[in-house]
Scaffold this motif. Structure first.
Motif, PDB file in Angstrom:
ATOM      1  N   ALA A  30       0.830  -1.204   0.000  1.00 17.24           N
ATOM      2  CA  ALA A  30       0.000   0.000   0.000  1.00 17.24           C
ATOM      3  C   ALA A  30       0.867   1.257   0.000  1.00 17.24           C
ATOM      4  O   ALA A  30       0.574   2.225  -0.711  1.00 17.24           O
ATOM      5  CB  ALA A  30      -0.937  -0.010   1.201  1.00 17.24           C
ATOM      6  N   LEU A  31       1.943   1.253   0.765  1.00 18.09           N
ATOM      7  CA  LEU A  31       2.846   2.408   0.814  1.00 18.09           C
ATOM      8  C   LEU A  31       3.526   2.626  -0.532  1.00 18.09           C
ATOM      9  O   LEU A  31       3.621   3.766  -1.006  1.00 18.09           O
ATOM     10  CB  LEU A  31       3.885   2.212   1.912  1.00 18.09           C
ATOM     11  N   VAL A  32       3.988   1.570  -1.156  1.00 20.30           N
ATOM     12  CA  VAL A  32       4.643   1.697  -2.463  1.00 20.30           C
ATOM     13  C   VAL A  32       3.662   2.225  -3.505  1.00 20.30           C
ATOM     14  O   VAL A  32       4.002   3.102  -4.306  1.00 20.30           O
ATOM     15  CB  VAL A  32       5.247   0.341  -2.901  1.00 20.30           C
ATOM     16  N   LEU A  33       2.437   1.725  -3.502  1.00 21.25           N
ATOM     17  CA  LEU A  33       1.436   2.208  -4.448  1.00 21.25           C
ATOM     18  C   LEU A  33       1.104   3.680  -4.214  1.00 21.25           C
ATOM     19  O   LEU A  33       0.948   4.455  -5.152  1.00 21.25           O
ATOM     20  CB  LEU A  33       0.171   1.364  -4.361  1.00 21.25           C
ATOM     21  N   PHE A  34       1.012   4.081  -2.950  1.00 20.51           N
ATOM     22  CA  PHE A  34       0.731   5.480  -2.618  1.00 20.51           C
ATOM     23  C   PHE A  34       1.840   6.390  -3.136  1.00 20.51           C
ATOM     24  O   PHE A  34       1.572   7.417  -3.766  1.00 20.51           O
ATOM     25  CB  PHE A  34       0.573   5.639  -1.107  1.00 20.51           C
ATOM     26  N   ILE A  35       3.088   6.011  -2.915  1.00 17.93           N
ATOM     27  CA  ILE A  35       4.218   6.832  -3.359  1.00 17.93           C
ATOM     28  C   ILE A  35       4.275   6.885  -4.879  1.00 17.93           C
ATOM     29  O   ILE A  35       4.529   7.939  -5.464  1.00 17.93           O
ATOM     30  CB  ILE A  35       5.531   6.299  -2.757  1.00 17.93           C
ATOM     31  N   ALA A  36       4.019   5.766  -5.542  1.00 17.39           N
ATOM     32  CA  ALA A  36       4.041   5.740  -7.009  1.00 17.39           C
ATOM     33  C   ALA A  36       2.949   6.626  -7.589  1.00 17.39           C
ATOM     34  O   ALA A  36       3.190   7.375  -8.550  1.00 17.39           O
ATOM     35  CB  ALA A  36       3.889   4.310  -7.506  1.00 17.39           C
ATOM     36  N   MET A  37       1.760   6.573  -7.024  1.00 19.93           N
ATOM     37  CA  MET A  37       0.663   7.409  -7.524  1.00 19.93           C
ATOM     38  C   MET A  37       0.967   8.892  -7.297  1.00 19.93           C
ATOM     39  O   MET A  37       0.715   9.725  -8.174  1.00 19.93           O
ATOM     40  CB  MET A  37      -0.640   7.020  -6.838  1.00 19.93           C
ATOM     41  N   ARG A  38       1.515   9.229  -6.154  1.00 24.48           N
ATOM     42  CA  ARG A  38       1.847  10.620  -5.856  1.00 24.48           C
ATOM     43  C   ARG A  38       2.935  11.130  -6.808  1.00 24.48           C
ATOM     44  O   ARG A  38       2.862  12.254  -7.303  1.00 24.48           O
ATOM     45  CB  ARG A  38       2.322  10.725  -4.410  1.00 24.48           C
ATOM     46  N   ASP A  39       3.908  10.274  -7.101  1.00 22.00           N
ATOM     47  CA  ASP A  39       4.989  10.650  -8.002  1.00 22.00           C
ATOM     48  C   ASP A  39       4.472  10.861  -9.417  1.00 22.00           C
ATOM     49  O   ASP A  39       4.866  11.811 -10.100  1.00 22.00           O
ATOM     50  CB  ASP A  39       6.070   9.572  -7.985  1.00 22.00           C
ATOM     51  N   ARG A  40       3.588  10.007  -9.870  1.00 16.63           N
ATOM     52  CA  ARG A  40       3.032  10.168 -11.220  1.00 16.63           C
ATOM     53  C   ARG A  40       2.192  11.432 -11.332  1.00 16.63           C
ATOM     54  O   ARG A  40       2.218  12.110 -12.352  1.00 16.63           O
ATOM     55  CB  ARG A  40       2.203   8.953 -11.601  1.00 16.63           C
ATOM     56  N   ARG A  41       1.440  11.754 -10.296  1.00 13.70           N
ATOM     57  CA  ARG A  41       0.646  12.991 -10.321  1.00 13.70           C
ATOM     58  C   ARG A  41       1.553  14.214 -10.377  1.00 13.70           C
ATOM     59  O   ARG A  41       1.286  15.170 -11.111  1.00 13.70           O
ATOM     60  CB  ARG A  41      -0.250  13.073  -9.094  1.00 13.70           C
ATOM     61  N   ALA A  42       2.640  14.190  -9.605  1.00 12.04           N
ATOM     62  CA  ALA A  42       3.577  15.319  -9.596  1.00 12.04           C
ATOM     63  C   ALA A  42       4.262  15.443 -10.951  1.00 12.04           C
ATOM     64  O   ALA A  42       4.451  16.559 -11.461  1.00 12.04           O
ATOM     65  CB  ALA A  42       4.613  15.130  -8.497  1.00 12.04           C
ATOM     66  N   GLU A  43       4.623  14.331 -11.560  1.00 10.56           N
ATOM     67  CA  GLU A  43       5.261  14.351 -12.873  1.00 10.56           C
ATOM     68  C   GLU A  43       4.306  14.903 -13.932  1.00 10.56           C
ATOM     69  O   GLU A  43       4.704  15.689 -14.791  1.00 10.56           O
ATOM     70  CB  GLU A  43       5.709  12.942 -13.252  1.00 10.56           C
ATOM     71  N   LYS A  44       3.039  14.523 -13.840  1.00  6.22           N
ATOM     72  CA  LYS A  44       2.044  15.020 -14.791  1.00  6.22           C
ATOM     73  C   LYS A  44       1.867  16.526 -14.628  1.00  6.22           C
ATOM     74  O   LYS A  44       1.796  17.262 -15.615  1.00  6.22           O
ATOM     75  CB  LYS A  44       0.714  14.305 -14.562  1.00  6.22           C
ATOM     76  N   ARG A  45       1.827  16.987 -13.381  1.00  6.08           N
ATOM     77  CA  ARG A  45       1.698  18.415 -13.121  1.00  6.08           C
ATOM     78  C   ARG A  45       2.897  19.189 -13.666  1.00  6.08           C
ATOM     79  O   ARG A  45       2.752  20.255 -14.260  1.00  6.08           O
ATOM     80  CB  ARG A  45       1.574  18.660 -11.614  1.00  6.08           C
ATOM     81  N   GLU A  46       4.101  18.645 -13.469  1.00  2.95           N
ATOM     82  CA  GLU A  46       5.307  19.311 -13.957  1.00  2.95           C
ATOM     83  C   GLU A  46       5.327  19.386 -15.475  1.00  2.95           C
ATOM     84  O   GLU A  46       5.713  20.402 -16.045  1.00  2.95           O
ATOM     85  CB  GLU A  46       6.546  18.577 -13.462  1.00  2.95           C
TER      86      GLU A  46
END
Length: 64
Positions: A30-46
Motif C-alpha cells: 500500500a505504501l509503495v502504491l501510494f508513493i508511485a501514484m503521488r509521483d506520477r501525479r507530480a510528474e504530470k503536473r510538472e
C-alpha cells in the motif's frame, strides 16, 4: 490428522494466526502504491506546467 467420531471442530485459527504475518507485506504494498501514484501525479503536473511555459501566446505574435 485423523478424525474421531463425536468430535466437532468449532473453529480453525490458522487464518487468524496468519494475519500478523501478511499485515506488514500488505502495508508495504500500500505504501509503495501510494508513493508511485503521488509521483506520477507530480510528474504530470510538472509536464503540464512546462508545456504551458514553453507554448507561445497568440497575443505576443500579433503585437510587436
Amino acid at each position: 490428522m485423523t478424525r474421531q467420531e463425536n468430535v466437532d471442530v468449532l473453529a480453525d485459527h490458522s487464518l487468524l494466526l496468519a494475519i500478523p504475518a501478511f499485515l506488514p507485506a500488505v502495508a508495504l504494498v500500500a505504501l509503495v502504491l501510494f508513493i508511485a501514484m503521488r509521483d506520477r501525479r507530480a510528474e504530470k503536473r510538472e509536464s503540464e506546467d512546462a508545456r504551458g511555459r514553453s507554448a507561445p501566446t497568440e497575443h505576443s505574435e500579433e503585437n510587436p
